[in-house]
Design a protein around this motif. Sequence first.
Motif, PDB file in Angstrom:
ATOM      1  N   UNK A  72       0.821  -1.216   0.000  1.00 18.31           N
ATOM      2  CA  UNK A  72       0.000   0.000   0.000  1.00 18.31           C
ATOM      3  C   UNK A  72       0.855   1.267   0.000  1.00 18.31           C
ATOM      4  N   UNK A  73       2.017   1.232   0.655  1.00 14.93           N
ATOM      5  CA  UNK A  73       2.930   2.377   0.585  1.00 14.93           C
ATOM      6  C   UNK A  73       3.435   2.572  -0.843  1.00 14.93           C
ATOM      7  N   UNK A  74       3.653   1.476  -1.551  1.00 15.44           N
ATOM      8  CA  UNK A  74       4.033   1.576  -2.958  1.00 15.44           C
ATOM      9  C   UNK A  74       2.911   2.230  -3.764  1.00 15.44           C
ATOM     10  N   UNK A  79       0.725   6.964  -6.481  1.00 17.23           N
ATOM     11  CA  UNK A  79      -0.357   7.960  -6.520  1.00 17.23           C
ATOM     12  C   UNK A  79       0.209   9.379  -6.457  1.00 17.23           C
ATOM     13  N   UNK A  80       1.266   9.540  -5.692  1.00 21.39           N
ATOM     14  CA  UNK A  80       1.914  10.850  -5.555  1.00 21.39           C
ATOM     15  C   UNK A  80       2.991  11.073  -6.615  1.00 21.39           C
ATOM     16  N   UNK A  81       3.043  10.170  -7.577  1.00 25.13           N
ATOM     17  CA  UNK A  81       3.962  10.254  -8.717  1.00 25.13           C
ATOM     18  C   UNK A  81       5.436  10.160  -8.308  1.00 25.13           C
ATOM     19  N   UNK A  82       5.695   9.512  -7.184  1.00 24.83           N
ATOM     20  CA  UNK A  82       7.076   9.259  -6.783  1.00 24.83           C
ATOM     21  C   UNK A  82       7.532   7.985  -7.482  1.00 24.83           C
ATOM     22  N   UNK A 102       8.495   5.252   4.583  1.00 30.52           N
ATOM     23  CA  UNK A 102       8.159   4.680   5.884  1.00 30.52           C
ATOM     24  C   UNK A 102       6.834   5.256   6.348  1.00 30.52           C
ATOM     25  N   UNK A 103       5.953   4.403   6.830  1.00 36.63           N
ATOM     26  CA  UNK A 103       4.650   4.910   7.263  1.00 36.63           C
ATOM     27  C   UNK A 103       4.789   5.845   8.458  1.00 36.63           C
ATOM     28  N   UNK A 104       5.813   5.674   9.274  1.00 36.43           N
ATOM     29  CA  UNK A 104       5.983   6.540  10.441  1.00 36.43           C
ATOM     30  C   UNK A 104       6.363   7.962  10.047  1.00 36.43           C
ATOM     31  N   UNK A 105       6.814   8.150   8.826  1.00 38.77           N
ATOM     32  CA  UNK A 105       7.199   9.479   8.356  1.00 38.77           C
ATOM     33  C   UNK A 105       6.103  10.180   7.559  1.00 38.77           C
ATOM     34  N   UNK A 106       4.951   9.550   7.414  1.00 39.11           N
ATOM     35  CA  UNK A 106       3.886  10.147   6.613  1.00 39.11           C
ATOM     36  C   UNK A 106       3.292  11.370   7.291  1.00 39.11           C
ATOM     37  N   UNK A 107       2.964  12.377   6.490  1.00 30.59           N
ATOM     38  CA  UNK A 107       2.233  13.531   7.006  1.00 30.59           C
ATOM     39  C   UNK A 107       0.777  13.127   7.217  1.00 30.59           C
ATOM     40  N   UNK A 108       0.020  13.984   7.866  1.00 28.86           N
ATOM     41  CA  UNK A 108      -1.410  13.710   8.049  1.00 28.86           C
ATOM     42  C   UNK A 108      -2.104  13.529   6.703  1.00 28.86           C
ATOM     43  N   UNK A 109      -1.766  14.372   5.732  1.00 37.85           N
ATOM     44  CA  UNK A 109      -2.382  14.284   4.404  1.00 37.85           C
ATOM     45  C   UNK A 109      -2.016  12.982   3.712  1.00 37.85           C
ATOM     46  N   UNK A 110      -0.733  12.590   3.782  1.00 41.08           N
ATOM     47  CA  UNK A 110      -0.311  11.334   3.162  1.00 41.08           C
ATOM     48  C   UNK A 110      -0.982  10.139   3.841  1.00 41.08           C
ATOM     49  N   UNK A 111      -1.132  10.209   5.161  1.00 39.06           N
ATOM     50  CA  UNK A 111      -1.798   9.115   5.873  1.00 39.06           C
ATOM     51  C   UNK A 111      -3.256   9.017   5.450  1.00 39.06           C
ATOM     52  N   UNK A 115      -4.931   5.705   3.705  1.00 38.67           N
ATOM     53  CA  UNK A 115      -6.157   5.047   4.163  1.00 38.67           C
ATOM     54  C   UNK A 115      -7.192   4.980   3.052  1.00 38.67           C
ATOM     55  N   UNK A 116      -7.273   6.014   2.232  1.00 35.49           N
ATOM     56  CA  UNK A 116      -8.199   6.027   1.099  1.00 35.49           C
ATOM     57  C   UNK A 116      -7.813   4.949   0.085  1.00 35.49           C
ATOM     58  N   UNK A 117      -6.529   4.820  -0.186  1.00 38.20           N
ATOM     59  CA  UNK A 117      -6.036   3.806  -1.133  1.00 38.20           C
ATOM     60  C   UNK A 117      -6.333   2.406  -0.606  1.00 38.20           C
TER      61      UNK A 117
END
Length: 150
Positions: A72-74, A79-82, A102-111, A115-117
């Motif tokens: 899901x991180x992939x 999705x963010x074009x990385x 790393x999920x621990x480094x995600x911003x609130x928006x990225x998190x 979750x939406x993905x």
Amino acid sequence: MPRQIITLANDRLYDRAVELIRGSKPGSRVEIKGPKRSNDANAAMWAMLGDLARLLVWNGLQLDAEEWKLVMLDALRREHRDQMKLVPNTDQTGFVNVSGTSSSELTNEEMRDLLTIIRAFGDQQGVEWSEPKPKDTRPAPPIEAYEERA
């Protein structure tokens, strides 16, 4: 000077951060990050990943929650074009993803996006979602707890 992490929760902590910066040696580094994800968002993520692990077989494989998190991180990264960066492993039998999300480094928006993905993917697969564990109801820590020494 030991490494210190300060959560900018009030004016006193902003002042403490400035004080530490002014007292630092030349060459010291400062990193400003957005707010950490909430405990509720973290609980929701792990509940959803656990549901995927419990209910889905993916391309013939039963993935655990940690493996689903990487999948899901992939998806979030794409999705963010990385760009994902794959390199051959040491014995040349496969590849290693060295992109470093790393999920621990995600911003609130990225998190929120993650979750939406996860939700959209699980819905497509017919996952019946469980509820995350009840949120943390412990009292808020004292203000001193927002200043960490690492």
